[in-house]
Enzyme design. Structure first.
Site, PDB file in Angstrom:
ATOM      1  CB  ALA A 106      -0.952  -0.067   1.134  1.00 13.33           C
ATOM      2  CE  LYS A 146       6.900   3.597 -15.940  1.00 12.35           C
ATOM      3  NZ  LYS A 146       5.665   3.225 -14.982  1.00 12.35           N
TER       4      LYS A 146
END
Length: 325
Positions: free
Chosen positions: A8, A205
């Site tokens: 998180a 990327k």
């Protein structure tokens, strides 16, 4: 759905907040001050001065949650091995694992991709094969993040710019499960597109950030200074040309020139790369997933990588001195 965010941090919190706002009950595996903050105050997403707080079920032990329908892994690459050791209780045969991480992942050569080296285990990112055993490729959906987020504090994510995810099966198939995942993420307010070759999006990327990231960690310079130095920019171009040839040999054709990509980077202005932020915060760096693995792929495809080798050697030496690699 039973949904769990494993990691998180900034990106995991951003994705999780969107899912919770879309009405999904969100589980989170966290630890330390992040766990405490999530249990006490929930997960907060900041956009400017606007704060959105969503409730989450935060735990330290995955066994408390059991098998999930969707697990979002959004950790830095050096932390992935530890996640793999503990993710077992969350995994069922049909569990989808959305891997929202920087760099080349362990599943990169799966799904019939990579030509002669299809299925080869990339030792740079999964030395013993432990990650692949814990998170089989059949469960994986790849993901490329195009968003900038940071943490204001434990459990408090700040969204800066960008709102995009590109997702895709390693096989390139538009399976029902990946189509449903795209629908879910779009309902969560995230601009999500389905890729027919997610490895190409991962590589493209990487092509931009495998150079500026370690150079910023070496020098402490922001991107405007790096791009503004002719010699440094020339060195970056040489590394990118090596990676471009590796991509061509595994079926990823990049039509841009390094100079085209430099112009895009210049437009972003002065900012600190994620690797420089990690160095300044004393966190382990993602050098293997961004650079070491490119050298390995060069060896596998027969592409000489002297400039990549130089970049890796210098960055490895510096980050080892700092105890971050």
């Amino acid at each position: 759905m039973k949904i769990c965010i494993y990691g998180a941090g900034a990106i995991g919190g951003w994705i999780g907040a969107g899912l919770a706002q879309a009405g999904e009950r969100l589980n989170v595996v966290a630890r330390g001050t992040t766990l405490e903050a999530l249990q006490q105050d929930g997960l907060s997403l900041m956009r400017g001065d606007v704060r959105t707080r969503v409730p989450v079920n935060a735990v330290a032990d995955p066994e408390a949650l059991g098998v999930q329908d969707l697990v979002v892994i959004a950790v830095k690459a050096p932390a992935l091995a530890a996640v793999a050791e503990r993710i077992g209780p969350l995994m069922g045969r049909d569990t989808i694992v959305l891997v929202a991480m920087n760099g080349v992942p362990w599943w990169f050569l799966e799904g019939g991709f990579g030509g002669e080296i299809t299925g080869h285990r990339l030792a740079a990112v999964d030395p013993e094969g432990a990650i692949a055993r814990a998170i089989p490729a059949r469960n994986v959906i790849g993901c490329v993040v195009h968003a900038s987020c940071s943490l204001d504090g434990p459990g408090v994510v700040r969204h800066h710019f960008g709102n995009g995810l590109i997702v895709g099966e390693p096989s390139g198939e538009a399976t029902p499960r990946v189509q449903k995942l795209v629908e879910l993420l779009n309902r969560a307010g995230i601009d999500t597109t389905l890729s027919p070759q997610i490895q190409k999006d991962v590589w493209f990327k990487l092509w931009g950030n495998m150079t500026v990231n370690p150079i910023s960690a070496l020098t402490g310079a922001t991107t405007d200074l790096i791009m503004g130095d002719d010699y440094v920019r020339g060195f970056i171009s040489a590394v990118m040309l090596e990676a471009k040839e590796i991509g061509r040999r595994i079926g990823i054709e990049i039509t841009q020139s390094p100079e085209d990509r430099h112009e895009v980077t210049k437009k972003l202005g002065a900012f600190k790369t994620s690797m420089l932020q990690d160095v300044e915060a004393g966190r382990s760096v993602e050098l293997d997933a961004l650079v070491t693995v490119v050298r390995e792929l060069g060896e596998l495809t027969g592409v000489a990588t002297p400039f990549t080798d130089a970049l890796l050697g210098l960055a490895r030496l510096r980050t080892r001195q700092l105890g971050l690699y």
